[in-house]
Enzyme design. Structure first.
Site, PDB file in Angstrom:
ATOM      1  N   ILE A   1      68.163  49.263  47.591  1.00  0.00           N
ATOM      2  CA  ILE A   1      67.872  49.328  49.021  1.00  0.00           C
ATOM      3  C   ILE A   1      69.237  49.339  49.704  1.00  0.00           C
ATOM      4  O   ILE A   1      69.934  48.328  49.720  1.00  0.00           O
ATOM      5  CB  ILE A   1      67.030  48.133  49.491  1.00  0.00           C
ATOM      6  CG1 ILE A   1      65.666  48.153  48.807  1.00  0.00           C
ATOM      7  CG2 ILE A   1      66.852  48.165  51.007  1.00  0.00           C
ATOM      8  CD1 ILE A   1      64.770  46.995  49.171  1.00  0.00           C
ATOM      9  N   PRO A   2      69.653  50.474  50.242  1.00  0.00           N
ATOM     10  CA  PRO A   2      71.068  50.690  50.591  1.00  0.00           C
ATOM     11  C   PRO A   2      71.523  50.044  51.891  1.00  0.00           C
ATOM     12  O   PRO A   2      71.890  50.725  52.858  1.00  0.00           O
ATOM     13  CB  PRO A   2      71.177  52.213  50.648  1.00  0.00           C
ATOM     14  CG  PRO A   2      69.822  52.659  51.101  1.00  0.00           C
ATOM     15  CD  PRO A   2      68.848  51.691  50.462  1.00  0.00           C
ATOM     16  N   CYS A   3      71.555  48.707  51.930  1.00  0.00           N
ATOM     17  CA  CYS A   3      72.048  48.026  53.126  1.00  0.00           C
ATOM     18  C   CYS A   3      73.536  48.296  53.337  1.00  0.00           C
ATOM     19  O   CYS A   3      74.053  48.108  54.445  1.00  0.00           O
ATOM     20  CB  CYS A   3      71.775  46.532  53.039  1.00  0.00           C
ATOM     21  SG  CYS A   3      72.429  45.722  51.577  1.00  0.00           S
ATOM     22  N   HIS A   4      74.229  48.768  52.290  1.00  0.00           N
ATOM     23  CA  HIS A   4      75.661  49.081  52.429  1.00  0.00           C
ATOM     24  C   HIS A   4      75.899  50.302  53.312  1.00  0.00           C
ATOM     25  O   HIS A   4      77.015  50.536  53.754  1.00  0.00           O
ATOM     26  CB  HIS A   4      76.282  49.321  51.050  1.00  0.00           C
ATOM     27  CG  HIS A   4      75.621  50.419  50.270  1.00  0.00           C
ATOM     28  ND1 HIS A   4      74.525  50.203  49.454  1.00  0.00           N
ATOM     29  CD2 HIS A   4      75.889  51.753  50.180  1.00  0.00           C
ATOM     30  CE1 HIS A   4      74.152  51.348  48.902  1.00  0.00           C
ATOM     31  NE2 HIS A   4      74.959  52.301  49.327  1.00  0.00           N
TER      32      HIS A   4
END
Length: 292
Positions: A250-253
């Site tokens: 889950i690409p919170c970056h």
């Protein structure tokens, strides 16, 4: 300004009323009457100020009290339903599934019925702890100097049975670092990875929106708030992004501040910058080389 202050006072009064009377499960009409507004205008105003509907806020209060009854007082499901003003255990069950992603019994047992496989795996950005249930990946974290990812995993599922073992879900997830992203769209590759997440409806909505940010792309907290149709919820969005239990997948970056600054990252700002650069290079290495 004066109108905003009056509106805030109304919402503050409504929240106080809900906290005091949640066991009565008051209707929208009853809450709106308390602050002298029509149900339509109160619903709209509450959504703008609180970020959720009055009904959803009442559900959150109800579940939080039920959690207190189940875990700290060790109440039965029937007693927990009664103490929270619900008509029966069926409503308690439905509410927990909707808000917590698990049954009230599973919550009370702290994941006692779950068997979780976990392993430490290498990645381009350092070692990760990845964990999975029979349904999919439930946790993934980079190993950092200031935190023990295994201890955090156990804290999330205190009564689960843990096995130091790699499985198919974990292997499929770790393969994400070996994809040829110039040839494979992110939405296609992610279909191969199954996730087993628990969170509030708001958190799940934010995480679902994160999954739509393309590989190598970036977005801002304000933009995410607009995409979930709640422009005033940028701060709440930031909190949900920070609560992401599955690093990288889950690409919170890919979420940065509107100023262009990369901002906070649970596993360190330098690692966040490295991941963003790596994704850009994976898509178009020539453009990155020219930029350097």
């Amino acid at each position: 300004m004066q109108e905003d202050n009056i509106n805030y006072q109304r919402i503050e009064k409504a929240i106080g009323y809900l906290k005091e009377h949640f066991r009565d499960q008051p209707s929208l009409d009853r809450i709106a009457e308390e602050v002298h507004l029509s149900p339509f205008h109160f619903q709209k105003m509450f959504q703008e100020w609180a970020g959720v509907s009055p009904k959803k806020f009442l559900q959150f209060l109800t579940v939080e009290h039920a959690k207190l009854e189940l875990r700290e007082k060790q109440s039965t499901l029937f007693d927990a339903a009664f103490e929270t003003g619900l008509s029966g255990t069926g409503r308690l069950h439905d509410l927990f599934i909707s808000i917590e992603g698990m049954t009230p019994g599973e919550y009370k047992n702290g994941g006692e019925s779950l068997t979780i496989n976990y392993s430490f795996e290498p990645s381009p950005f350092g070692e990760v702890l990845i964990a999975s249930t029979s349904k999919g990946i439930c946790y993934m974290a980079f190993v950092a100097d200031n935190a023990d990812p295994y201890a955090l995993l156990v804290e999330k599922f205190p009564k689960a049975k843990f096995q130091n073992s790699s499985d198919q879900y974990q292997q499929q997830a770790m393969n994400i670092f070996d994809y040829d992203w110039k040839m494979m769209p992110s939405e296609v590759s992610l279909e191969k990875i199954r996730l087993h997440l628990k969170g509030s409806p708001f958190q799940l909505k934010v995480w679902e929106t994160l999954l739509r940010i393309p590989f190598g792309g970036l977005d801002t907290y304000g933009s995410l708030a607009r995409k979930i149709e709640n422009e005033k919820a940028a701060r709440a969005v930031g909190s949900a992004v920070g609560d992401n239990p599955v690093a990288f997948l889950i690409p919170c970056h890919r979420v940065i501040q509107s100023s262009g600054i990369s901002g906070h990252y649970h596993w360190g700002p330098n690692r966040k910058s490295a991941i963003i650069g790596w994704e850009a290079a994976a898509i178009d290495p020539e453009s990155v080389a020219k930029a350097v």
